[in-house]
Motif scaffolding. Sequence first.
Motif, PDB file in Angstrom:
ATOM      1  N   ALA A  24      93.808  14.026   6.337  1.00 10.58           N
ATOM      2  CA  ALA A  24      92.417  13.594   6.527  1.00 10.58           C
ATOM      3  C   ALA A  24      91.540  14.253   5.470  1.00 10.58           C
ATOM      4  CB  ALA A  24      91.953  13.956   7.922  1.00 10.58           C
ATOM      5  N   THR A  25      91.540  13.662   4.284  1.00 13.12           N
ATOM      6  CA  THR A  25      90.764  14.218   3.168  1.00 13.12           C
ATOM      7  C   THR A  25      89.944  13.113   2.512  1.00 13.12           C
ATOM      8  OG1 THR A  25      92.615  13.893   1.686  1.00 13.12           O
ATOM      9  CG2 THR A  25      92.406  16.073   2.669  1.00 13.12           C
ATOM     10  N   VAL A  30      95.647  11.461   0.625  1.00 12.18           N
ATOM     11  CA  VAL A  30      96.703  12.418   0.340  1.00 12.18           C
ATOM     12  C   VAL A  30      97.857  12.130   1.290  1.00 12.18           C
ATOM     13  CG1 VAL A  30      97.356  14.851   0.325  1.00 12.18           C
ATOM     14  CG2 VAL A  30      95.074  14.176  -0.428  1.00 12.18           C
ATOM     15  N   VAL A  31      99.000  11.832   0.721  1.00 14.57           N
ATOM     16  CA  VAL A  31     100.185  11.564   1.519  1.00 14.57           C
ATOM     17  C   VAL A  31     100.987  12.857   1.612  1.00 14.57           C
ATOM     18  CG1 VAL A  31     102.372  10.303   1.592  1.00 14.57           C
ATOM     19  CG2 VAL A  31     100.283   9.123   0.901  1.00 14.57           C
ATOM     20  N   GLU A  32     101.439  13.136   2.826  1.00 15.64           N
ATOM     21  CA  GLU A  32     102.243  14.329   3.059  1.00 15.64           C
ATOM     22  C   GLU A  32     103.601  13.909   3.616  1.00 15.64           C
ATOM     23  OE1 GLU A  32      99.736  16.453   5.791  1.00 15.64           O
ATOM     24  OE2 GLU A  32      98.648  17.422   4.149  1.00 15.64           O
ATOM     25  N   PHE A  33     104.614  14.705   3.299  1.00 11.94           N
ATOM     26  CA  PHE A  33     105.947  14.465   3.833  1.00 11.94           C
ATOM     27  C   PHE A  33     106.436  15.754   4.455  1.00 11.94           C
ATOM     28  CE2 PHE A  33     110.662  14.109   3.018  1.00 11.94           C
ATOM     29  CZ  PHE A  33     110.896  13.178   4.011  1.00 11.94           C
ATOM     30  N   ASP A  34     106.653  15.710   5.755  1.00 14.15           N
ATOM     31  CA  ASP A  34     107.181  16.860   6.480  1.00 14.15           C
ATOM     32  C   ASP A  34     108.672  16.935   6.168  1.00 14.15           C
ATOM     33  OD1 ASP A  34     107.692  18.927   8.232  1.00 14.15           O
ATOM     34  OD2 ASP A  34     107.519  17.681  10.032  1.00 14.15           O
ATOM     35  N   ARG A  35     108.988  17.684   5.140  1.00  5.63           N
ATOM     36  CA  ARG A  35     110.362  17.732   4.625  1.00  5.63           C
ATOM     37  C   ARG A  35     111.301  18.351   5.658  1.00  5.63           C
ATOM     38  NH1 ARG A  35     109.236  19.460  -1.646  1.00  5.63           N
ATOM     39  NH2 ARG A  35     107.386  18.163  -1.818  1.00  5.63           N
ATOM     40  N   GLU A  77      91.781  -0.471  -4.703  1.00  6.66           N
ATOM     41  CA  GLU A  77      91.180  -1.101  -3.524  1.00  6.66           C
ATOM     42  C   GLU A  77      92.071  -1.019  -2.284  1.00  6.66           C
ATOM     43  OE1 GLU A  77      93.447  -4.180  -5.810  1.00  6.66           O
ATOM     44  OE2 GLU A  77      91.910  -2.776  -6.396  1.00  6.66           O
ATOM     45  N   ALA A  78      93.247  -0.421  -2.402  1.00  9.49           N
ATOM     46  CA  ALA A  78      94.140  -0.290  -1.244  1.00  9.49           C
ATOM     47  C   ALA A  78      93.516   0.653  -0.214  1.00  9.49           C
ATOM     48  CB  ALA A  78      95.498   0.242  -1.683  1.00  9.49           C
ATOM     49  N   SER A  79      93.589   0.243   1.024  1.00  9.30           N
ATOM     50  CA  SER A  79      93.048   1.081   2.104  1.00  9.30           C
ATOM     51  C   SER A  79      93.973   2.275   2.320  1.00  9.30           C
ATOM     52  CB  SER A  79      92.952   0.270   3.397  1.00  9.30           C
ATOM     53  OG  SER A  79      94.247   0.017   3.913  1.00  9.30           O
ATOM     54  N   PRO A  80      93.467   3.328   2.945  1.00 11.98           N
ATOM     55  CA  PRO A  80      94.333   4.474   3.243  1.00 11.98           C
ATOM     56  C   PRO A  80      95.575   4.074   4.049  1.00 11.98           C
ATOM     57  CG  PRO A  80      92.049   5.085   3.538  1.00 11.98           C
ATOM     58  CD  PRO A  80      92.071   3.601   3.297  1.00 11.98           C
ATOM     59  N   GLU A  81      95.413   3.147   4.979  1.00 12.92           N
ATOM     60  CA  GLU A  81      96.546   2.698   5.786  1.00 12.92           C
ATOM     61  C   GLU A  81      97.590   1.975   4.920  1.00 12.92           C
ATOM     62  OE1 GLU A  81      93.293   2.106   6.604  1.00 12.92           O
ATOM     63  OE2 GLU A  81      93.194   3.673   8.131  1.00 12.92           O
ATOM     64  N   GLN A  82      97.118   1.204   3.940  1.00 13.51           N
ATOM     65  CA  GLN A  82      98.045   0.527   3.028  1.00 13.51           C
ATOM     66  C   GLN A  82      98.810   1.545   2.189  1.00 13.51           C
ATOM     67  OE1 GLN A  82      94.998  -2.025   1.242  1.00 13.51           O
ATOM     68  NE2 GLN A  82      96.329  -3.797   1.668  1.00 13.51           N
ATOM     69  N   VAL A  83      98.103   2.554   1.705  1.00 14.32           N
ATOM     70  CA  VAL A  83      98.750   3.594   0.892  1.00 14.32           C
ATOM     71  C   VAL A  83      99.804   4.318   1.724  1.00 14.32           C
ATOM     72  CG1 VAL A  83      98.408   5.723  -0.418  1.00 14.32           C
ATOM     73  CG2 VAL A  83      96.750   3.852  -0.614  1.00 14.32           C
ATOM     74  N   LEU A  84      99.477   4.619   2.968  1.00 13.27           N
ATOM     75  CA  LEU A  84     100.438   5.262   3.855  1.00 13.27           C
ATOM     76  C   LEU A  84     101.673   4.370   4.046  1.00 13.27           C
ATOM     77  CD1 LEU A  84     101.276   7.538   5.746  1.00 13.27           C
ATOM     78  CD2 LEU A  84      99.953   6.403   7.560  1.00 13.27           C
TER      79      LEU A  84
END
Length: 101
Positions: A24-25, A30-35, A77-84
């Motif tokens: 939430a930034t 910002v995409v995170e991956f819980d490795r 123009e991609a939404s945060p949900e699309q990027v996720l």
Amino acid sequence: METPNRDHIKKLINWLQGRVTMAATEPTVVVEFDRPAVEDFRAAGFGEDMIAISLHSPWWAEMVTDIIETPEFAEPEASPEQVLQYARDVVHEYIAKRLNP
């Protein structure tokens, strides 16, 4: 080493996609991956064969990097949900390409 079947691969993809989240930034995505560590794989019910052909594979680090860097390559123009979703698709593409029986 046993070749994974489609159900094992699907389970792995779904589990890893669930570990891809968005921080939430606002306004930056910002995409995170819980490795996952070996213990996480075991706790999720994956055997040593699945651990070896995924976590210990030479392409694993590249996949993690591509997941994290997804926002850099998404359309402005991609939404945060699309990027996720794009980042989660990276998981699917890497796993399916390399483990598809």
